[in-house]
Write a protein that holds these residues in place. Structure first.
Motif, PDB file in Angstrom:
ATOM      1  N   GLY A   8      30.157 -33.039 -17.675  1.00 37.82           N
ATOM      2  CA  GLY A   8      29.633 -31.702 -17.416  1.00 37.82           C
ATOM      3  C   GLY A   8      30.129 -31.190 -16.082  1.00 37.82           C
ATOM      4  N   SER A   9      29.767 -29.953 -15.787  1.00 36.53           N
ATOM      5  CA  SER A   9      30.159 -29.378 -14.502  1.00 36.53           C
ATOM      6  C   SER A   9      29.212 -29.843 -13.399  1.00 36.53           C
ATOM      7  CB  SER A   9      30.116 -27.849 -14.555  1.00 36.53           C
ATOM      8  OG  SER A   9      30.779 -27.367 -15.682  1.00 36.53           O
ATOM      9  N   PHE A  10      27.929 -29.997 -13.741  1.00 38.96           N
ATOM     10  CA  PHE A  10      26.906 -30.434 -12.781  1.00 38.96           C
ATOM     11  C   PHE A  10      27.009 -29.623 -11.481  1.00 38.96           C
ATOM     12  CE2 PHE A  10      27.912 -34.053 -15.563  1.00 38.96           C
ATOM     13  CZ  PHE A  10      26.678 -34.217 -16.162  1.00 38.96           C
ATOM     14  N   ASN A  38      36.838 -28.523 -13.442  1.00 43.39           N
ATOM     15  CA  ASN A  38      36.511 -27.156 -13.892  1.00 43.39           C
ATOM     16  C   ASN A  38      36.703 -26.058 -12.851  1.00 43.39           C
ATOM     17  OD1 ASN A  38      35.852 -27.800 -16.478  1.00 43.39           O
ATOM     18  ND2 ASN A  38      33.638 -27.675 -16.250  1.00 43.39           N
ATOM     19  N   GLU A  39      37.858 -26.045 -12.204  1.00 36.14           N
ATOM     20  CA  GLU A  39      38.111 -25.016 -11.181  1.00 36.14           C
ATOM     21  C   GLU A  39      38.049 -23.604 -11.765  1.00 36.14           C
ATOM     22  OE1 GLU A  39      37.954 -25.383  -8.116  1.00 36.14           O
ATOM     23  OE2 GLU A  39      38.191 -27.552  -7.977  1.00 36.14           O
ATOM     24  N   ASP A  40      38.436 -23.471 -13.040  1.00 34.91           N
ATOM     25  CA  ASP A  40      38.464 -22.127 -13.646  1.00 34.91           C
ATOM     26  C   ASP A  40      37.063 -21.524 -13.786  1.00 34.91           C
ATOM     27  OD1 ASP A  40      38.241 -24.279 -15.385  1.00 34.91           O
ATOM     28  OD2 ASP A  40      38.780 -23.065 -17.137  1.00 34.91           O
ATOM     29  N   LYS A  41      36.028 -22.388 -13.755  1.00 35.57           N
ATOM     30  CA  LYS A  41      34.649 -21.878 -13.801  1.00 35.57           C
ATOM     31  C   LYS A  41      34.162 -21.427 -12.431  1.00 35.57           C
ATOM     32  CE  LYS A  41      32.402 -24.067 -17.783  1.00 35.57           C
ATOM     33  NZ  LYS A  41      31.213 -24.851 -18.181  1.00 35.57           N
ATOM     34  N   GLN A  42      35.028 -21.554 -11.422  1.00 34.71           N
ATOM     35  CA  GLN A  42      34.701 -21.189 -10.036  1.00 34.71           C
ATOM     36  C   GLN A  42      33.334 -21.725  -9.606  1.00 34.71           C
ATOM     37  OE1 GLN A  42      35.475 -16.857 -10.099  1.00 34.71           O
ATOM     38  NE2 GLN A  42      37.395 -17.381  -9.094  1.00 34.71           N
ATOM     39  N   PHE A  69      36.447 -36.336 -13.378  1.00 30.28           N
ATOM     40  CA  PHE A  69      37.619 -36.357 -14.264  1.00 30.28           C
ATOM     41  C   PHE A  69      38.218 -34.958 -14.327  1.00 30.28           C
ATOM     42  CE2 PHE A  69      36.694 -34.324 -18.396  1.00 30.28           C
ATOM     43  CZ  PHE A  69      35.343 -34.047 -18.239  1.00 30.28           C
ATOM     44  N   ASP A  70      39.468 -34.962 -14.751  1.00 29.62           N
ATOM     45  CA  ASP A  70      40.221 -33.726 -14.864  1.00 29.62           C
ATOM     46  C   ASP A  70      41.018 -33.860 -16.154  1.00 29.62           C
ATOM     47  OD1 ASP A  70      41.129 -31.301 -14.059  1.00 29.62           O
ATOM     48  OD2 ASP A  70      42.453 -32.042 -12.486  1.00 29.62           O
TER      49      ASP A  70
END
Ligand code: ADP
Length: 160
Positions: A8-10, A38-42, A69-70
């Motif tokens: 998850g992004s957490f 999740n960089e695109d979720k800023q 993870f990426d």
């Protein structure tokens, strides 16, 4: 050794996430909470900050660890020699996206199962997004997140 990955992004971890982690820990020998870049979720919190907040929250749980993870989740799951992916289901609104994600992951690797866990009913309305919104507006999020996450949110919005 049965291992589950809880991805998850957490951004940030909430008591709802923690509830799912504790339930999963009863079913598996090891649960890895995997924080997605999740960089695109800023995200509000950087990857290292999100990882540190998760680590502190699961510190007392011997069979739970935190990692980042990426890239493709299914590849990460295989690299950690895990058998399952854990996801939380709060309401019908989560279902469609989670269903799609689970079936796509099964297409990519049919040996990995996705397990859905329902949180305690009092957490079904909780999301990182709502917690951030309340904290941003100066509200008290103490009932929704662990104390150290509350402090991190207060500091973030105070600009320190
Ligand atoms: P993502 O960006 O992958 O949705 P989140 O950190 O928002 O990451 O959520 C990770 C997982 O935890 C998702 O399966 C989500 O549905 C679940 N989840 C989030 N909040 C709760 C909650 N309050 N109770 C149960 N599950 C939750």
């Amino acid at each position: 050794m049965r291992t589950a990955i809880y991805p998850g992004s957490f951004d940030p971890l909430t008591n709802g996430h923690l509830d799912v982690i504790q339930r999963a820990a009863k079913l598996f020998d090891r649960v890895v909470v995997a924080v997605a870049r999740n960089e695109d979720k800023q995200p509000l919190f950087g990857l290292d900050e999100r990882l540190a907040l998760v680590k502190q929250a699961v510190h007392h749980l011997p069979d739970v660890e935190a990692d980042t993870f990426d890239g493709l989740l299914i590849e990460y799951v295989v690299s950690r020699k895990a058998q399952a992916i854990v996801r939380g289901l709060r309401a019908v609104s989560d279902f469609e996206f989670e269903f799609q994600l689970a079936l796509m992951n099964r297409k990519l690797n049919e040996n990995i199962e996705t397990i859905f866990m329902m949180p305690k009913d009092t957490y079904t309305f909780l999301s990182s997004r709502i917690v951030k919104e309340i904290a941003r507006l100066g509200g008290d999020v103490g009932a929704f997140v662990p104390a150290h996450v509350r402090t991190a949110l207060t500091n973030k919005f105070a600009g320190t």
